[in-house]
Write an enzyme that holds these catalytic residues in place. Sequence first.
Site, short mmCIF file in Angstrom:
data_model
loop_
_atom_site.label_atom_id
_atom_site.label_comp_id
_atom_site.label_asym_id
_atom_site.label_seq_id
_atom_site.Cartn_x
_atom_site.Cartn_y
_atom_site.Cartn_z
N ILE A 27 0.83 -1.21 0.00
CA ILE A 27 0.00 0.00 0.00
C ILE A 27 0.86 1.25 0.00
CG2 ILE A 27 -1.69 1.33 1.36
CD1 ILE A 27 -2.90 -1.18 0.32
N GLN A 29 5.06 2.87 1.07
CA GLN A 29 6.38 2.65 1.63
C GLN A 29 6.98 3.96 2.07
OE1 GLN A 29 9.77 2.10 -0.72
NE2 GLN A 29 8.66 2.14 -2.65
N ASP A 156 3.67 12.99 14.19
CA ASP A 156 3.61 13.20 12.74
C ASP A 156 2.15 13.41 12.31
OD1 ASP A 156 4.35 13.38 10.08
OD2 ASP A 156 4.40 11.21 9.77
#
Lengths: 258, 198
Positions: A27, A29, A156
Amino acid sequence: MTTPIPPFPLPRVLTYPTAPGPPPLLIAQGAEGRLYKTTHLHPSRPCALKYRPPKPYRHPILDARLTKARIAAEAKVLDRCRREGVSVPAVYALDAAAGWLMMEWIEGVPVRAGINTWLGERGEEGEGEEGPIVELMGRMGDAVGRLHGTGIVHGDLTTSNMMLRPVVGSTTTDARRRAVEGEVVVIDFGLATQSSSDEDRAVDLYVLERAFASTHPRAERLFGHLLAAYGRTSKKAPGVLRKLEEVRLRGRKKSMLG
Amino acid sequence: MSLETLTIDHLPPNYCVYAALFRDVSNPDFLHAQLLARNNAYDFAFIDASSVISRLHLLSAIFRGLTTLADGTLTATTPHAEIVLSFGVNNNVSDAYRRYGISPKTKDVIVVKVVVTEEGKEQESQSAEEIWAHLAENVKGTPTELTDAEIAKSTDWQKMRKYYGLNNVPGIQKGWSEERRDKELEALVVMKMALRGL
């Protein structure tokens, strides 16, 4: 002359067969790891598998230790959030030494895609109603506030790291409205840490604010709704918002080092 | 034959996993004694069904135990002991046997048998028929289909909440339907097992 790029080697656990189910699908990387869509135990149970492959540039012993510690840290954070009632993927299975973590597959699209669908091709200043997107901003602020309330900072936060889980049995027919409805589920806790300090929480919000402004410049002025909702989630939240003003003036790094 | 062959994703293809549920077992003391005596004819995972909440729970423990076997990092002595250990929340094997294994007082029993076939030696490994014949003869109870509904009838939730630390979880809200609550509890149990040893 071009040679085809060989596919990444799969983690060993994915080299074993899945009964009639679909093969693992890469999906996404990132620099540290890869995300596969596969199944947990049974073809009817989709899952996300995060794999941190060995890094050839690191000393093997250090590499094994870092990989293990990071998988373990992420799993613990997810467990804690889930127990506290924050919407995050459940952990299904893991092997910290082998570097993989299987999690609940969250249906739906990232908040980023939902907001972009809502904004569509229209110009900057909001003609028409804004109710549904304002509500979405509120749900995002609420989700981040409750996450912080558990003593975790995400590290994040972006609109790509929040999913919109579709409402089961939704009766909304308008595609634009449908694009911004759903439950906000925070994902990717690979950089999450435990912290309850106003400073760390404010930096978390600051990162989201900057990411939001660059991903959705046309919706920038709506960010205040997110912060307002955040401010209502706990007694400490207004203090974090005051801190945020400080962080805005100086940027993400406090020490000016690194 | 009530011996079910379980297919579990992401396990090596030469692992065959069989399972069966026996209700109202009248000879748990005998079975327990065979375990203590390490009788090789009783190399099974005998699970107390009151310590299992669903198929998902059972399969998760089997999956964890057998990935450990596939990795060659078994911490218990046998794959079956590893499965019992995988139900637990710490690395203490005897603790796991006490909580999830059978005792002389166990009523309903879930039996799990793992057979690892080696290439060229297929005929040496036990067949499902042989396994079933052995179980049917020695486990004195009523063979029952291993479904979620049947497992749920045996589950001791009070015990489960204690073993998996599920009392007063803030994430479980009062107003939820029973179904939603049980589903979330199940998710938290599976997470607890997955996080063992971190």
